[in-house]
Design a protein around this motif. Structure first.
Motif, PDB file in Angstrom:
ATOM      1  N   ILE A   1     -31.405 -28.404  -9.871  1.00  0.00           N
ATOM      2  CA  ILE A   1     -31.320 -27.254  -8.979  1.00  0.00           C
ATOM      3  C   ILE A   1     -30.129 -26.390  -9.421  1.00  0.00           C
ATOM      4  N   GLY A   2     -30.375 -25.113  -9.660  1.00  0.00           N
ATOM      5  CA  GLY A   2     -29.317 -24.226 -10.133  1.00  0.00           C
ATOM      6  C   GLY A   2     -29.124 -24.224 -11.628  1.00  0.00           C
ATOM      7  N   SER A   3     -30.061 -24.798 -12.386  1.00  0.00           N
ATOM      8  CA  SER A   3     -30.019 -24.759 -13.853  1.00  0.00           C
ATOM      9  C   SER A   3     -31.093 -23.803 -14.354  1.00  0.00           C
TER      10      SER A   3
ATOM     11  N   PHE B   1     -33.380 -33.819  -3.619  1.00  0.00           N
ATOM     12  CA  PHE B   1     -32.213 -33.567  -2.784  1.00  0.00           C
ATOM     13  C   PHE B   1     -31.664 -34.878  -2.235  1.00  0.00           C
ATOM     14  N   ASN B   2     -31.684 -35.896  -3.087  1.00  0.00           N
ATOM     15  CA  ASN B   2     -31.138 -37.195  -2.729  1.00  0.00           C
ATOM     16  C   ASN B   2     -29.640 -37.063  -2.438  1.00  0.00           C
ATOM     17  N   GLY B   3     -29.056 -38.099  -1.842  1.00  0.00           N
ATOM     18  CA  GLY B   3     -27.666 -38.030  -1.429  1.00  0.00           C
ATOM     19  C   GLY B   3     -26.675 -37.790  -2.540  1.00  0.00           C
ATOM     20  N   ASN B   4     -27.030 -38.099  -3.779  1.00  0.00           N
ATOM     21  CA  ASN B   4     -26.108 -37.917  -4.895  1.00  0.00           C
ATOM     22  C   ASN B   4     -26.384 -36.647  -5.704  1.00  0.00           C
ATOM     23  N   LYS B   5     -27.304 -35.808  -5.237  1.00  0.00           N
ATOM     24  CA  LYS B   5     -27.654 -34.611  -6.005  1.00  0.00           C
ATOM     25  C   LYS B   5     -26.709 -33.449  -5.695  1.00  0.00           C
ATOM     26  N   THR B   6     -26.882 -32.330  -6.416  1.00  0.00           N
ATOM     27  CA  THR B   6     -26.004 -31.166  -6.282  1.00  0.00           C
ATOM     28  C   THR B   6     -25.960 -30.675  -4.839  1.00  0.00           C
ATOM     29  N   ILE B   7     -27.098 -30.562  -4.184  1.00  0.00           N
ATOM     30  CA  ILE B   7     -27.166 -30.385  -2.734  1.00  0.00           C
ATOM     31  C   ILE B   7     -28.085 -31.461  -2.188  1.00  0.00           C
ATOM     32  N   THR B   8     -27.883 -31.825  -0.941  1.00  0.00           N
ATOM     33  CA  THR B   8     -28.632 -32.957  -0.391  1.00  0.00           C
ATOM     34  C   THR B   8     -29.046 -32.715   1.046  1.00  0.00           C
TER      35      THR B   8
ATOM     36  N   ALA C   1     -30.890 -29.253   4.674  1.00  0.00           N
ATOM     37  CA  ALA C   1     -31.202 -28.634   3.383  1.00  0.00           C
ATOM     38  C   ALA C   1     -30.950 -27.132   3.417  1.00  0.00           C
ATOM     39  N   CYS C   2     -31.296 -26.480   4.524  1.00  0.00           N
ATOM     40  CA  CYS C   2     -31.069 -25.036   4.651  1.00  0.00           C
ATOM     41  C   CYS C   2     -29.584 -24.707   4.569  1.00  0.00           C
ATOM     42  N   ALA C   3     -28.770 -25.485   5.273  1.00  0.00           N
ATOM     43  CA  ALA C   3     -27.331 -25.249   5.251  1.00  0.00           C
ATOM     44  C   ALA C   3     -26.749 -25.497   3.859  1.00  0.00           C
ATOM     45  N   GLN C   4     -27.193 -26.564   3.210  1.00  0.00           N
ATOM     46  CA  GLN C   4     -26.707 -26.868   1.865  1.00  0.00           C
ATOM     47  C   GLN C   4     -27.112 -25.782   0.864  1.00  0.00           C
ATOM     48  N   LEU C   5     -28.340 -25.304   0.991  1.00  0.00           N
ATOM     49  CA  LEU C   5     -28.821 -24.274   0.068  1.00  0.00           C
ATOM     50  C   LEU C   5     -28.009 -22.993   0.209  1.00  0.00           C
ATOM     51  N   GLU C   6     -27.573 -22.658   1.405  1.00  0.00           N
ATOM     52  CA  GLU C   6     -26.742 -21.468   1.602  1.00  0.00           C
ATOM     53  C   GLU C   6     -25.411 -21.597   0.876  1.00  0.00           C
ATOM     54  N   ARG C   7     -24.933 -22.833   0.708  1.00  0.00           N
ATOM     55  CA  ARG C   7     -23.660 -23.075   0.026  1.00  0.00           C
ATOM     56  C   ARG C   7     -23.820 -23.245  -1.477  1.00  0.00           C
ATOM     57  N   LEU C   8     -25.048 -23.288  -1.970  1.00  0.00           N
ATOM     58  CA  LEU C   8     -25.290 -23.643  -3.367  1.00  0.00           C
ATOM     59  C   LEU C   8     -24.566 -22.750  -4.366  1.00  0.00           C
ATOM     60  N   PRO C   9     -24.564 -21.423  -4.229  1.00  0.00           N
ATOM     61  CA  PRO C   9     -23.843 -20.611  -5.231  1.00  0.00           C
ATOM     62  C   PRO C   9     -22.377 -21.005  -5.387  1.00  0.00           C
TER      63      PRO C   9
ATOM     64  N   PRO D   1     -26.735 -26.667 -23.336  1.00  0.00           N
ATOM     65  CA  PRO D   1     -27.385 -26.199 -24.561  1.00  0.00           C
ATOM     66  C   PRO D   1     -27.359 -24.675 -24.676  1.00  0.00           C
ATOM     67  N   HIS D   2     -27.563 -24.199 -25.880  1.00  0.00           N
ATOM     68  CA  HIS D   2     -27.558 -22.753 -26.158  1.00  0.00           C
ATOM     69  C   HIS D   2     -28.615 -22.042 -25.323  1.00  0.00           C
ATOM     70  N   ASP D   3     -28.262 -20.861 -24.822  1.00  0.00           N
ATOM     71  CA  ASP D   3     -29.165 -20.012 -24.031  1.00  0.00           C
ATOM     72  C   ASP D   3     -29.593 -20.657 -22.717  1.00  0.00           C
ATOM     73  N   THR D   4     -28.758 -21.548 -22.190  1.00  0.00           N
ATOM     74  CA  THR D   4     -29.051 -22.145 -20.891  1.00  0.00           C
ATOM     75  C   THR D   4     -27.814 -22.054 -20.004  1.00  0.00           C
ATOM     76  N   GLN D   5     -28.053 -22.257 -18.720  1.00  0.00           N
ATOM     77  CA  GLN D   5     -26.962 -22.391 -17.758  1.00  0.00           C
ATOM     78  C   GLN D   5     -27.212 -23.660 -16.968  1.00  0.00           C
ATOM     79  N   SER D   6     -26.361 -24.646 -17.193  1.00  0.00           N
ATOM     80  CA  SER D   6     -26.525 -25.950 -16.557  1.00  0.00           C
ATOM     81  C   SER D   6     -25.793 -25.982 -15.221  1.00  0.00           C
ATOM     82  N   ASN D   7     -26.327 -26.743 -14.294  1.00  0.00           N
ATOM     83  CA  ASN D   7     -25.600 -26.952 -13.047  1.00  0.00           C
ATOM     84  C   ASN D   7     -24.507 -28.012 -13.201  1.00  0.00           C
ATOM     85  N   TYR D   8     -24.460 -28.663 -14.366  1.00  0.00           N
ATOM     86  CA  TYR D   8     -23.496 -29.735 -14.626  1.00  0.00           C
ATOM     87  C   TYR D   8     -23.496 -30.738 -13.472  1.00  0.00           C
ATOM     88  N   TRP D   9     -24.693 -31.180 -13.117  1.00  0.00           N
ATOM     89  CA  TRP D   9     -24.796 -32.161 -12.028  1.00  0.00           C
ATOM     90  C   TRP D   9     -23.865 -33.340 -12.292  1.00  0.00           C
TER      91      TRP D   9
END
Length: 402
Positions: free
Chosen positions: A212-214, A232-239, A291-299, A328-336
């Motif tokens: 999410i976010g990559s 959106f498991n407990g250990n993911k970028t947002i949960t 999930a809605c609240a977490q998604l609002e904070r994602l940026p 990787p080149h030409d990508t933007q990773s979320n660095y989970w």
């Protein structure tokens, strides 16, 4: 060893935690998260019907650029459903990668199909398009459509995808899908994979559970193939405690996904009529509120995670004993999960022992899927890169700083 002591000190300074245990990736919550959950409780709509479920699907589609998102109870159920939607059936084969979390292979097995393990690229850690193309050329054949009988004679309320039948010439099984995974949030070479799949007329389902976010170029992970999934498991970028989602650009596939994951019930004010065997995989409204609240904070979360990744990258720029795995080149990773590669397994194990003994949680890569007992008999290509990575890579603490 002193070099590992320097890393432990650096991580503790990075997280402003001089003594306490440092987890690998812990969730963070704010007042808004609690407010939305309490609002869902007060509404009494805490199960699979509620406005937060609809809102989450709409917000997630808007963030990713999908035509539609369909929320599910977890990423594994989303993946199993997505594979079924592209036509994977019992006794089929699905090409995937050996370096992945077990849920990727399990979702295939849940449908009675068998995974085929093809090597990854060292830099992306995801499915290698070169290895994929080589394996297809050496191990498959195309059979005329007229010779292939459908395995499911039950009438379907939605049209089924049609693809050129490609078979494993050694096992006789149909290659029903290609399933790449975006490892630790780094996009794989998904555009090349999809191009190969189109040339062979095989559908693609993206396991973007960690992504999410990559983005690859200007497209969010999960939107290159026929379908993609998020977790959106407990250990993911947002949960939201659990939770998953199916992403697609195809409104027909999205409608079928929603139908299938809500017990295939035909909408009606009071009648309980179901037109096929469906799944009870709908995300509860209570989880969707979080999930809605977490998604609002994602940026903001993504911004902080990139700052953490840059700090690690700068640290390892002056160390010759560890290589930071950059996007990787030409990508933007979320660095989970920020990842480094060491010289060999001995160095990997020494670092794992030093950091974990010091209360700084690190972990190695997963055991490769064909090394697990239940997948040991599955078809595999040459897995040199996957084994090279398994011997060397370590995930470092990657939580957002509170």
């Amino acid at each position: 060893m002193e070099k590992y002591s320097d890393l432990i000190t650096f991580i503790r300074q990075l997280y402003r935690t001089p003594t306490a245990h440092l987890p690998l990736h812990a969730p963070t919550f704010e007042q808004r998260d609690k407010d939305y959950v309490m609002d869902a409780i007060d509404s009494t709509f805490v199960s699979s019907v509620g406005e937060y479920v609809n809102r989450f699907e709409q917000d997630l589609a808007a963030f990713t650029g999908a035509a539609r998102a369909v929320a599910t109870v977890n990423g594994t159920c989303a993946l199993q459903t997505a594979l079924k939607l592209v036509g994977v059936e019992s006794n089929d084969e699905v090409i995937t990668q050996p370096l992945t979390f077990v849920a990727t292979a399990n979702a295939i097995a849940h449908l009675g199909a068998a995974p085929v393990f093809v090597d990854v690229d060292k830099d992306t850690m995801g499915l290698s398009p070169d290895a994929l193309e080589t394996w297809l050329k050496e191990n498959t054949e195309v059979k005329a459509k007229a010779k292939v009988k459908t395995k499911n004679s039950q009438p379907q309320p939605y049209p089924q995808p049609q693809y050129q039948p490609v078979f494993n010439k050694h096992t006789g099984r149909r290659i029903a899908a290609i399933l790449p995974m975006h490892t630790f949030g780094h996009p794989c070479r998904i555009e090349q994979i999809v191009a190969i799949a189109k040339a062979w007329s095989i559908p693609v389902v993206e396991d973007a559970a960690e992504a999410i976010g990559s983005w690859s170029r200007q497209t969010h992970c999960g939107l290159f193939g026929d379908l993609g999934i998020l977790s959106f498991n407990g250990n993911k970028t947002i949960t939201c405690g659990g939770g998953g989602a199916i992403l697609t650009r195809d409104n027909t596939l999205a409608a079928r996904a929603k139908h299938l994951t809500t017990t295939a019930k035909i909408p009606h004010p009071w009648e309980f009529d179901h037109d096929e065997i469906g799944y009870n995989y709908r995300l509860p409204n209570l989880n969707a509120a979080l999930a809605c609240a977490q998604l609002e904070r994602l940026p903001d979360i993504l911004k902080q995670k990139r700052e953490i990744a840059r700090a690690y990258q700068a640290f390892f720029a002056f160390r010759d004993w560890g290589q930071f795995m950059a996007e990787p080149h030409d990508t933007q990773s979320n660095y989970w999960l920020c990842t480094i590669a060491l010289a060999d397994r001995a160095a990997r194990d020494a670092l794992l022992e030093a950091t974990n003994n010091a209360g700084v949680m690190t972990r190695p890569a997963w055991n490769l899927m064909p090394d697990l007992a239940m997948y040991a008999a599955c078809v595999s290509g040459s897995l040199d890169n996957a084994r090279w990575l398994q011997d060397r890579i370590i995930n470092l603490p990657s939580s957002v700083r509170s």
